[in-house]
Design an enzyme around this catalytic site. Structure first.
Site, mmCIF file in Angstrom:
data_model
loop_
_atom_site.group_PDB
_atom_site.id
_atom_site.type_symbol
_atom_site.label_atom_id
_atom_site.label_comp_id
_atom_site.label_asym_id
_atom_site.label_seq_id
_atom_site.Cartn_x
_atom_site.Cartn_y
_atom_site.Cartn_z
ATOM 1 N N THR A 69 0.838 -1.203 0.000
ATOM 2 C CA THR A 69 0.000 0.000 0.000
ATOM 3 C C THR A 69 0.870 1.249 0.000
ATOM 4 O OG1 THR A 69 -1.895 -1.068 1.054
ATOM 5 C CG2 THR A 69 -1.717 1.314 1.301
ATOM 6 N N ASN A 141 -6.197 -9.661 -7.615
ATOM 7 C CA ASN A 141 -6.286 -10.256 -6.281
ATOM 8 C C ASN A 141 -7.626 -10.920 -6.007
ATOM 9 O OD1 ASN A 141 -7.317 -7.473 -6.264
ATOM 10 N ND2 ASN A 141 -7.602 -7.745 -4.072
ATOM 11 N N SER A 186 4.679 -7.229 -1.862
ATOM 12 C CA SER A 186 4.415 -7.364 -0.433
ATOM 13 C C SER A 186 4.924 -8.704 0.061
ATOM 14 C CB SER A 186 2.905 -7.259 -0.170
ATOM 15 O OG SER A 186 2.612 -7.414 1.196
ATOM 16 N N THR A 224 13.188 3.821 10.262
ATOM 17 C CA THR A 224 14.112 2.767 10.666
ATOM 18 C C THR A 224 13.617 1.420 10.167
ATOM 19 O OG1 THR A 224 14.716 3.997 12.652
ATOM 20 C CG2 THR A 224 15.226 1.646 12.634
ATOM 21 N N CYS A 306 -9.423 -6.474 2.127
ATOM 22 C CA CYS A 306 -9.351 -5.030 2.350
ATOM 23 C C CYS A 306 -10.727 -4.373 2.292
ATOM 24 C CB CYS A 306 -8.434 -4.398 1.312
ATOM 25 S SG CYS A 306 -6.776 -5.089 1.319
#
Length: 362
Positions: A69, A141, A186, A224, A306
């Protein structure tokens, strides 16, 4: 529990878990720190980056992100000019495009046919010189169809546009065609951990950062990195490369077995070209909510995870011409590397029997 929802997420590979564990338990240094412990963490990140990059072919840069995303948002928001995309794209693309349109950017959403595939002549007419970005999904998907990405990327290139490929469902399974400029993937869709993805950017393509701060990551992304998540992603990518042939044969066998047991059901979308680990099927009049309630020990879905809480029927199924009632009588069955043939067959038989009992009772 029989898990048949591989498009929503895949089981974590044991090897990926093992690769992550030392970085969760024993090593806690920041990979962006210059001391020995930090450099050791950085080295683990770079090994993982190499494994992830290997599935894209040669060249380009891989930037780790929080997931696909973020990668898709980055690619769409940080490019310029009119956008052309498809009606069956993931919400991460369509909603971001809608946000860009609200800011005044031109967005064209192309239709697809009843088979879920786009028409190249329609695309060629829409992708004119001056188009800034063309965005399309490799493997859908929801219905698993494989779009003609190679041809579409060629059309985009001829018009001087950048081409963004959402390869989340196809990465490591379906060859990513050449001429893509930006590719989003992903980890948790390839048996890696949730919370990490990547954006591949072709050499010579510049994107301004989406997230500002320390600029720690390649291409200037700030934040990070987690060595544990990177290590899990890298190991999952390496396994996808090593097991590509075996995984494909296993999925093809499972698909044949499932379809043999779904007599009287209609497959939504083209049966070819399709990734066969995704079966989206319908039986008109089926009460999917009741079916799922009756089979609580079988994990399958009524569409994209989703959009599962939206209350709306699938935009993908509506885009291929299904009426709302037909879309709501459809289910998605997803399987892969860790699905056993006997458990799949038993679950499909129960789904079919329960659907038949609904028909008889109606």
């Amino acid at each position: 529990m029989t898990y048949l929802d591989y498009q929503a997420t895949t089981p974590l590979a044991p090897e990926a878990f093992d690769a992550m564990l030392p970085w969760l338990r024993d090593h806690h240094a920041n990979p962006h720190s210059p001391h020995v412990a930090g450099r050791k963490a950085k080295a683990a990140v770079e090994v993982a980056r190499d494994h992830v990059a290997s599935l894209f072919g040669t060249g380009g840069h891989v930037a780790f992100t929080s997931g696909a995303t973020e990668a898709l948002n980055w690619a769409i928001q940080r490019t310029d000019g009119p956008i052309v995309t498809l009606a069956t794209e993931h919400a991460a693309v369509l909603d971001t495009c809608a946000a860009m349109a609200a800011q005044g950017r031109s967005v064209t959403v192309l239709p697809v046919g009843p088979d879920g595939l786009m028409d190249l002549e329609t695309a060629r007419a829409a992708i004119e010189p001056g188009t800034g970005l063309v965005a399309a999904m490799l493997v859908n998907n929801e219905i698993g169809v494989i779009q003609p990405i190679a041809a579409l990327a060629e059309i985009a290139k001829a018009a001087g546009a950048l081409f963004l490929c959402d390869a989340v469902q196809g990465y490591g399974r379906v060859q990513i065609p050449p001429h893509c400029d930006l590719i989003a993937v992903s980890a948790h869709k390839i048996h890696g951990p949730k919370g990490i993805g990547a954006l591949w950017v072709r050499d010579g393509v510049y994107l301004a950062p989406l997230l500002y701060g320390g600029g720690q990551e390649t291409l200037g992304r700030s934040g990070t990195l987690s060595p544990a998540l990177c290590a899990g992603f890298g190991t999952a990518a390496r396994l996808m490369a090593e097991r590509r042939v075996a995984d494909a044969a296993h999925v093809a066998d499972l698909s044949r077995r499932a379809l043999d047991r779904l007599e009287g059901w209609i497959v939504n979308g083209a049966q070819e070209p399709r990734y066969h680990g995704n079966l989206n099927v319908r039986r008109d009049g089926l009460d999917v909510a009741r079916l799922m309630s009756s089979l609580r020990d079988v994990a399958f879905s009524a569409g994209s995870a989703c959009a599962s809480g939206s209350g709306r029927s699938s935009h993908v199924l509506r885009a291929i011409g299904l009426r709302d009632a037909q879309a709501r009588s459809s289910i998605r069955i997803g399987f892969g590397r860790y699905t056993q043939a006997d458990e799949l067959c038993a679950a499909i038989d129960r789904i079919a029997a329960m659907a038949e009992s609904q028909r008889i009772a109606a």
